[in-house]
Design a protein around this motif. Structure first.
Motif, PDB file in Angstrom:
ATOM      1  N   ILE A  17      -4.607  -2.175  -1.339  1.00  0.00           N
ATOM      2  CA  ILE A  17      -3.553  -3.005  -0.749  1.00  0.00           C
ATOM      3  C   ILE A  17      -3.525  -2.728   0.745  1.00  0.00           C
ATOM      4  O   ILE A  17      -3.294  -1.592   1.181  1.00  0.00           O
ATOM      5  CB  ILE A  17      -2.171  -2.674  -1.362  1.00  0.00           C
ATOM      6  N   ASN A  18      -3.775  -3.748   1.532  1.00  0.00           N
ATOM      7  CA  ASN A  18      -3.740  -3.625   2.985  1.00  0.00           C
ATOM      8  C   ASN A  18      -2.409  -4.148   3.509  1.00  0.00           C
ATOM      9  O   ASN A  18      -2.010  -5.264   3.184  1.00  0.00           O
ATOM     10  CB  ASN A  18      -4.886  -4.416   3.613  1.00  0.00           C
ATOM     11  N   VAL A  19      -1.712  -3.326   4.292  1.00  0.00           N
ATOM     12  CA  VAL A  19      -0.443  -3.767   4.857  1.00  0.00           C
ATOM     13  C   VAL A  19      -0.746  -4.637   6.074  1.00  0.00           C
ATOM     14  O   VAL A  19      -1.075  -4.151   7.154  1.00  0.00           O
ATOM     15  CB  VAL A  19       0.469  -2.578   5.215  1.00  0.00           C
ATOM     16  N   CYS A  20      -0.667  -5.936   5.840  1.00  0.00           N
ATOM     17  CA  CYS A  20      -0.912  -6.916   6.889  1.00  0.00           C
ATOM     18  C   CYS A  20       0.396  -7.172   7.636  1.00  0.00           C
ATOM     19  O   CYS A  20       1.232  -6.284   7.754  1.00  0.00           O
ATOM     20  CB  CYS A  20      -1.489  -8.186   6.274  1.00  0.00           C
ATOM     21  N   SER A  21       0.580  -8.365   8.147  1.00  0.00           N
ATOM     22  CA  SER A  21       1.750  -8.650   8.970  1.00  0.00           C
ATOM     23  C   SER A  21       1.870 -10.156   9.128  1.00  0.00           C
ATOM     24  O   SER A  21       0.901 -10.892   8.916  1.00  0.00           O
ATOM     25  CB  SER A  21       1.584  -8.000  10.355  1.00  0.00           C
ATOM     26  N   MET A  22       3.044 -10.625   9.516  1.00  0.00           N
ATOM     27  CA  MET A  22       3.143 -12.031   9.902  1.00  0.00           C
ATOM     28  C   MET A  22       2.223 -12.324  11.072  1.00  0.00           C
ATOM     29  O   MET A  22       1.799 -13.456  11.270  1.00  0.00           O
ATOM     30  CB  MET A  22       4.590 -12.385  10.257  1.00  0.00           C
ATOM     31  N   MET A  23       1.877 -11.267  11.839  1.00  0.00           N
ATOM     32  CA  MET A  23       0.926 -11.442  12.933  1.00  0.00           C
ATOM     33  C   MET A  23      -0.504 -11.592  12.415  1.00  0.00           C
ATOM     34  O   MET A  23      -1.427 -11.769  13.207  1.00  0.00           O
ATOM     35  CB  MET A  23       1.000 -10.261  13.907  1.00  0.00           C
ATOM     36  N   SER A  24      -0.692 -11.532  11.095  1.00  0.00           N
ATOM     37  CA  SER A  24      -1.972 -11.946  10.519  1.00  0.00           C
ATOM     38  C   SER A  24      -2.103 -13.465  10.575  1.00  0.00           C
ATOM     39  O   SER A  24      -3.199 -14.011  10.391  1.00  0.00           O
ATOM     40  CB  SER A  24      -2.078 -11.479   9.060  1.00  0.00           C
ATOM     41  N   GLU A  25      -0.978 -14.157  10.804  1.00  0.00           N
ATOM     42  CA  GLU A  25      -0.943 -15.623  10.828  1.00  0.00           C
ATOM     43  C   GLU A  25      -0.452 -16.199  12.154  1.00  0.00           C
ATOM     44  O   GLU A  25      -0.820 -17.302  12.523  1.00  0.00           O
ATOM     45  CB  GLU A  25      -0.014 -16.142   9.717  1.00  0.00           C
ATOM     46  N   LEU A  26       0.410 -15.466  12.837  1.00  0.00           N
ATOM     47  CA  LEU A  26       1.082 -15.975  14.022  1.00  0.00           C
ATOM     48  C   LEU A  26       0.775 -15.127  15.246  1.00  0.00           C
ATOM     49  O   LEU A  26       0.482 -13.944  15.128  1.00  0.00           O
ATOM     50  CB  LEU A  26       2.606 -15.965  13.817  1.00  0.00           C
ATOM     51  N   GLY A  27       0.893 -15.740  16.406  1.00  0.00           N
ATOM     52  CA  GLY A  27       0.836 -14.991  17.650  1.00  0.00           C
ATOM     53  C   GLY A  27       2.236 -14.814  18.206  1.00  0.00           C
ATOM     54  O   GLY A  27       3.181 -15.495  17.809  1.00  0.00           O
TER      55      GLY A  27
END
Length: 265
Positions: free
Chosen positions: A142-152
């Motif tokens: 499980i990789n802890v991604c972020s909304m910044m995986s989609e947004l700038g």
């Protein structure tokens, strides 16, 4: 319920950087589901703080000192954990940093530091646990991604680049190792109420909300910040047999913020 598809009884989970905050909340949720918890930090003092925090929750965790960006140290630690505790069934790549610096003011060294910890670290960790997972017939990453995986967003160029890369690393691990019954997914927290974000939620001198607090609440359909406990169910799902046919997915736990354009002025 040991026979539940959500049970983690008999499983060992390594959660990187899980001394406090989101990582600690995820690790606690996995422990509550029955998993044995292992975590790391970069200093013995931090490991000791983590052990005390887990003990206060009644969790018998195992802490190790190593840096996720040091491949040799990671390989040695994974081997030690496998022998001293148990082979790793679940890896949660939580360790990460953010530097809020305008791009034109950020040095290449600062950019590389963020990418090294937030993206290269998960690559090194996954690379270290995959061979044993293949040999043992499966595993969960499980990789802890972020909304910044989609947004700038302003000032987070390195973080967004790293988390966008982590989303694609997640998909590629799923693509390359799904045939071995290994599921690699991401969890993407929204804005979570932790001690680290507390200054952004403090009331102003006139009693009004902090401007950033107002912005997040207005931008989120749930009309609130997330609580670390909101990550418990999604984390257990992605670590358990319940997600055995879910692979290469990023589960955003954001109160709907990514689905919402925002209120009309």
């Amino acid at each position: 319920m040991p026979d539940s598809i959500f049970s983690l009884e008999g499983r060992t989970a390594l959660v990187t950087g899980a001394v406090y905050g989101i990582g600690f909340a995820i690790a606690k949720a996995l422990a509550d589901a029955g998993a044995t918890i292992v975590f790391n930090a970069r200093s013995q003092a931090s490991v000791d703080r983590g052990l005390a925090a887990y003990a206060a929750e009644g969790i018998d965790a195992h802490g190790y000192v190593f840096d996720v960006t040091n491949e040799e140290a990671v390989d040695e630690a994974v081997s030690t954990i496998s022998n001293a505790v148990a082979p790793i069934d679940v890896l949660v790549n939580n360790a990460g940093i953010i530097k809020r610096i305008p791009m034109t003011q950020m040095s290449a060294a600062e950019f590389r530091e963020v990418v090294d910890i937030d993206l290269t670290g998960p690559f090194i960790m996954a690379k270290a646990v995959l061979p044993a997972m293949i040999e043992r017939g499966g595993g969960k990453i499980i990789n802890v991604c972020s909304m910044m995986s989609e947004l700038g967003r302003e000032t987070v160029s390195a973080y967004a680049a790293a988390k966008g890369g982590l989303k694609m690393l997640t998909r590629n691990i799923a693509s390359e190792y799904g045939q071995y019954n290994i599921q690699c997914n991401g969890i993407g927290p929204g804005y979570i109420a932790t001690p680290q974000t507390a200054p952004l939620r403090e009331r102003q001198a006139d009693g009004s909300r902090h401007p950033f607090d107002q912005f997040i609440v207005a931008r989120t359909p749930a009309a609130r910040w997330g609580d670390p406990a909101d990550l418990a169910g999604p984390a257990v799902f992605l670590a358990s047999r319940a997600s055995d046919f879910v692979n290469g997915h990023v589960l955003y736990v954001d109160g709907g913020i990514l689905a919402y354009i925002g209120k009309q002025p």
